[in-house]
Design a protein around this motif. Structure first.
Motif, PDB file in Angstrom:
ATOM      1  N   PHE A 147       0.847  -1.198   0.000  1.00 42.47           N
ATOM      2  CA  PHE A 147       0.000   0.000   0.000  1.00 42.47           C
ATOM      3  C   PHE A 147       0.878   1.242   0.000  1.00 42.47           C
ATOM      4  O   PHE A 147       1.991   1.223   0.521  1.00 42.47           O
ATOM      5  N   TYR A 148       0.351   2.300  -0.595  1.00 45.16           N
ATOM      6  CA  TYR A 148       1.166   3.505  -0.773  1.00 45.16           C
ATOM      7  C   TYR A 148       0.335   4.744  -0.511  1.00 45.16           C
ATOM      8  O   TYR A 148      -0.744   4.887  -1.058  1.00 45.16           O
ATOM      9  N   ARG A 149       0.866   5.622   0.328  1.00 47.98           N
ATOM     10  CA  ARG A 149       0.225   6.923   0.501  1.00 47.98           C
ATOM     11  C   ARG A 149       0.699   7.860  -0.589  1.00 47.98           C
ATOM     12  O   ARG A 149       0.020   8.797  -0.966  1.00 47.98           O
ATOM     13  N   THR A 150       1.920   7.634  -1.054  1.00 53.30           N
ATOM     14  CA  THR A 150       2.436   8.380  -2.189  1.00 53.30           C
ATOM     15  C   THR A 150       3.162   7.388  -3.079  1.00 53.30           C
ATOM     16  O   THR A 150       3.646   6.357  -2.604  1.00 53.30           O
ATOM     17  N   TRP A 151       3.187   7.672  -4.372  1.00 49.76           N
ATOM     18  CA  TRP A 151       3.862   6.783  -5.311  1.00 49.76           C
ATOM     19  C   TRP A 151       4.308   7.607  -6.510  1.00 49.76           C
ATOM     20  O   TRP A 151       3.912   8.764  -6.667  1.00 49.76           O
ATOM     21  N   VAL A 152       5.160   7.006  -7.340  1.00 52.31           N
ATOM     22  CA  VAL A 152       5.642   7.722  -8.528  1.00 52.31           C
ATOM     23  C   VAL A 152       5.274   6.904  -9.758  1.00 52.31           C
ATOM     24  O   VAL A 152       5.485   5.694  -9.793  1.00 52.31           O
ATOM     25  N   GLU A 153       4.689   7.577 -10.749  1.00 53.67           N
ATOM     26  CA  GLU A 153       4.329   6.916 -12.004  1.00 53.67           C
ATOM     27  C   GLU A 153       5.303   7.333 -13.100  1.00 53.67           C
ATOM     28  O   GLU A 153       5.747   8.478 -13.138  1.00 53.67           O
ATOM     29  N   ARG A 154       5.624   6.378 -13.978  1.00 51.88           N
ATOM     30  CA  ARG A 154       6.440   6.721 -15.151  1.00 51.88           C
ATOM     31  C   ARG A 154       5.540   6.701 -16.376  1.00 51.88           C
ATOM     32  O   ARG A 154       4.844   5.712 -16.617  1.00 51.88           O
ATOM     33  N   TYR A 155       5.562   7.776 -17.134  1.00 49.88           N
ATOM     34  CA  TYR A 155       4.795   7.846 -18.378  1.00 49.88           C
ATOM     35  C   TYR A 155       5.757   7.714 -19.540  1.00 49.88           C
ATOM     36  O   TYR A 155       6.790   8.388 -19.576  1.00 49.88           O
ATOM     37  N   ARG A 156       5.425   6.851 -20.490  1.00 48.23           N
ATOM     38  CA  ARG A 156       6.198   6.744 -21.726  1.00 48.23           C
ATOM     39  C   ARG A 156       5.223   6.850 -22.884  1.00 48.23           C
ATOM     40  O   ARG A 156       4.290   6.053 -22.987  1.00 48.23           O
ATOM     41  N   ILE A 157       5.418   7.819 -23.727  1.00 51.67           N
ATOM     42  CA  ILE A 157       4.521   8.030 -24.853  1.00 51.67           C
ATOM     43  C   ILE A 157       5.275   7.687 -26.129  1.00 51.67           C
ATOM     44  O   ILE A 157       6.349   8.247 -26.397  1.00 51.67           O
ATOM     45  N   THR A 158       4.728   6.734 -26.870  1.00 50.65           N
ATOM     46  CA  THR A 158       5.442   6.218 -28.041  1.00 50.65           C
ATOM     47  C   THR A 158       5.131   7.039 -29.287  1.00 50.65           C
ATOM     48  O   THR A 158       4.247   7.905 -29.276  1.00 50.65           O
ATOM     49  N   GLU A 159       5.860   6.708 -30.350  1.00 51.59           N
ATOM     50  CA  GLU A 159       5.657   7.425 -31.618  1.00 51.59           C
ATOM     51  C   GLU A 159       4.242   7.218 -32.162  1.00 51.59           C
ATOM     52  O   GLU A 159       3.763   8.002 -32.964  1.00 51.59           O
ATOM     53  N   HIS A 160       3.568   6.145 -31.737  1.00 50.53           N
ATOM     54  CA  HIS A 160       2.186   5.912 -32.173  1.00 50.53           C
ATOM     55  C   HIS A 160       1.180   6.516 -31.200  1.00 50.53           C
ATOM     56  O   HIS A 160       0.004   6.129 -31.175  1.00 50.53           O
ATOM     57  N   GLU A 161       1.648   7.416 -30.369  1.00 55.64           N
ATOM     58  CA  GLU A 161       0.821   8.094 -29.366  1.00 55.64           C
ATOM     59  C   GLU A 161       0.194   7.135 -28.366  1.00 55.64           C
ATOM     60  O   GLU A 161      -0.874   7.399 -27.802  1.00 55.64           O
ATOM     61  N   GLN A 162       0.850   6.023 -28.175  1.00 53.52           N
ATOM     62  CA  GLN A 162       0.402   5.079 -27.170  1.00 53.52           C
ATOM     63  C   GLN A 162       0.979   5.547 -25.824  1.00 53.52           C
ATOM     64  O   GLN A 162       2.152   5.939 -25.760  1.00 53.52           O
ATOM     65  N   VAL A 163       0.152   5.530 -24.782  1.00 52.63           N
ATOM     66  CA  VAL A 163       0.627   5.980 -23.478  1.00 52.63           C
ATOM     67  C   VAL A 163       0.858   4.769 -22.564  1.00 52.63           C
ATOM     68  O   VAL A 163      -0.071   4.021 -22.280  1.00 52.63           O
ATOM     69  N   LEU A 164       2.102   4.583 -22.151  1.00 54.59           N
ATOM     70  CA  LEU A 164       2.441   3.464 -21.271  1.00 54.59           C
ATOM     71  C   LEU A 164       2.756   4.022 -19.889  1.00 54.59           C
ATOM     72  O   LEU A 164       3.588   4.913 -19.751  1.00 54.59           O
ATOM     73  N   VAL A 165       2.060   3.508 -18.885  1.00 53.23           N
ATOM     74  CA  VAL A 165       2.290   3.984 -17.518  1.00 53.23           C
ATOM     75  C   VAL A 165       2.689   2.801 -16.644  1.00 53.23           C
ATOM     76  O   VAL A 165       2.066   1.745 -16.711  1.00 53.23           O
ATOM     77  N   ASP A 166       3.731   2.972 -15.864  1.00 52.08           N
ATOM     78  CA  ASP A 166       4.074   1.928 -14.899  1.00 52.08           C
ATOM     79  C   ASP A 166       4.538   2.555 -13.587  1.00 52.08           C
ATOM     80  O   ASP A 166       4.945   3.716 -13.542  1.00 52.08           O
TER      81      ASP A 166
END
Lengths: 264, 157
Positions: free
Chosen positions: A89-108
């Protein structure tokens, strides 16, 4: 004494319905008076509570600079240690956004970034990538407070939404109501709702929240909005800031610098 | 006449019920509920009095003045003591439990080159590659801290 008791017994024997009802009425009225006094007295005493911290004089604001975040996850670790947050469980967390050349949004966000991030090979070329720290937005109009059926979550006068873990019944309405996913219930642990408090116990002592302290690049900033000279007030005045999901109208007090349109 | 006694009885029953309801209610609702708003007022003080786990680097200075001064003048001055050394709570009461973190993994959390990581922080593609490069130049170093003092990380070769 003996005589008085005898007299009382005699009276009770002779009591007719009228007298009985009269006496019952008096007893009820007495009960009401005691009840009212019980309600009022503690409040009178409490309003004169003398502590050094005056919550009327503060209003906290938070600034997250997404252009600075390096995704090391030290904030997540510090938060867990400061507040004793259970595994998973997390009260705070960090997300990584990666946006590809096909405008696909990858979040992890592996383990909420508790152990940082590792490189992920993707087939499509990543054209834009950045980290976004998330935490409770301490909304001015919090949904979670509105839906709580027992008054276990509330907003303080200095703008922090808190959860009373002794009063919470763990129904989970607030978890569903929060548009930012900032709340959780640990069903194997305390079974009550929990969320980020911006380290309220630290704020009232004049210390920064643990995540702000731990950030090595200054991507997280806390400040007093009632103090125009504070760093956060200055940023809000001079820089271009945004909030998450402004269309919902919760009026968050966590502001973001460099927020991308893909961030939810 | 008989109607009147019925009415009185009814009123009495209602009054008794109301009083019973209010007494039960006063037991069910915590004493401090409603002191400041629709919540248990005592919780505010409970929240304020939660124990501190981290302190601030200024506190560490009280005893570790030399290290503090050196760190303040280095590139790592934005990285607070407790980030690498662990929080104050483990130090409190047992002074020997706090040690310096010298593992390369700790360095790589910030200095590993990553997609999306801003270039404002100096980064290396891989620790092994970096060491191999050094191997070629003949330094024979094995860990980060042999060249980079965390309190003054600019490499000393």
């Amino acid at each position: 004494m003996r005589q008085a008791v005898d007299e009382m017994q005699q009276k009770m024997k002779n009591m007719n319905r009228r007298d009985f009802l009269k006496t019952s009425g008096k007893l009820c009225a007495g009960g009401l008076v005691i009840y009212t006094a019980e309600l009022l007295l503690p409040r009178l005493g409490r309003s004169a509570r003398g502590t050094a911290y005056d919550w009327e004089k503060h209003l906290y604001g938070f600034v997250v600079d997404t252009t600075l975040c390096i995704g090391c996850g030290r904030c997540v670790k510090a938060c867990k240690e400061e507040n004793g947050i259970p595994d998973g469980f997390y009260r705070t967390w960090v997300e990584r956004y990666r946006i590809t050349e096909h405008e696909q949004v990858l979040v992890d966000s592996p383990k909420g970034a508790l152990e940082g991030f590792t490189e992920i090979e993707s087939q499509a070329q990543v054209v834009k990538s950045f980290f976004v720290p998330k935490l409770c937005n301490q909304c001015s109009q919090p949904n979670c407070v509105q839906v709580c059926p027992v008054g276990a979550t509330y907003k303080t006068k200095d703008g922090i939404v808190l959860v009373d873990d002794q009063h919470c019944v763990g129904c989970g309405y607030c978890v569903l109501a929060c548009p930012y996913g900032a709340r959780y219930i640990d069903h194997d642990g305390k079974r009550v709702a929990d969320k980020c408090t911006w380290c309220y116990h630290r704020l009232v002592k004049g210390l920064s929240p643990a995540c702000v302290l731990a950030c090595p690049v200054g991507a997280r900033k806390i400040g007093d909005l009632r103090d125009p000279a504070s760093e956060v007030s200055t940023i809000l005045r001079e820089k271009r800031v945004n909030v998450l999901k402004p269309e919902i109208g919760n009026e968050p007090r966590a502001y973001y610098l460099g927020l991308d349109k893909e961030v939810r | 006449m008989s109607y009147r006694s019925h009415t009185i009885r009814l009123v009495m029953i209602i009054v008794v019920l109301v009083v019973v309801f209010m007494l039960v209610r006063s037991f069910m609702i915590p004493a401090s509920f409603g002191t400041y708003g629709h919540y248990r007022g005592d919780n505010l003080e409970e929240q304020m009095n939660m124990p501190l786990v981290h302190l601030e680097s200024a506190f560490c200075r009280e005893c570790h003045q030399e290290q503090h001064t050196g760190w303040q003048g280095s590139e790592h001055r934005a990285v607070n003591c407790e980030v690498c050394h662990g929080h104050w709570e483990i130090h409190n009461g047992n002074l020997k439990t706090m040690t310096a973190v010298k593992s390369d993994d700790a360095c790589m959390l910030c200095h590993q080159a990553l997609t999306g990581r801003p270039e404002s922080v100096s980064q290396i593609k891989s620790r092994d590659l970096h060491l191999a490069e050094l191997e070629e130049s003949g330094t024979g170093k094995q860990t980060c801290v042999e060249c980079h003092d965390p309190h003054a990380p600019h490499a000393t070769l």
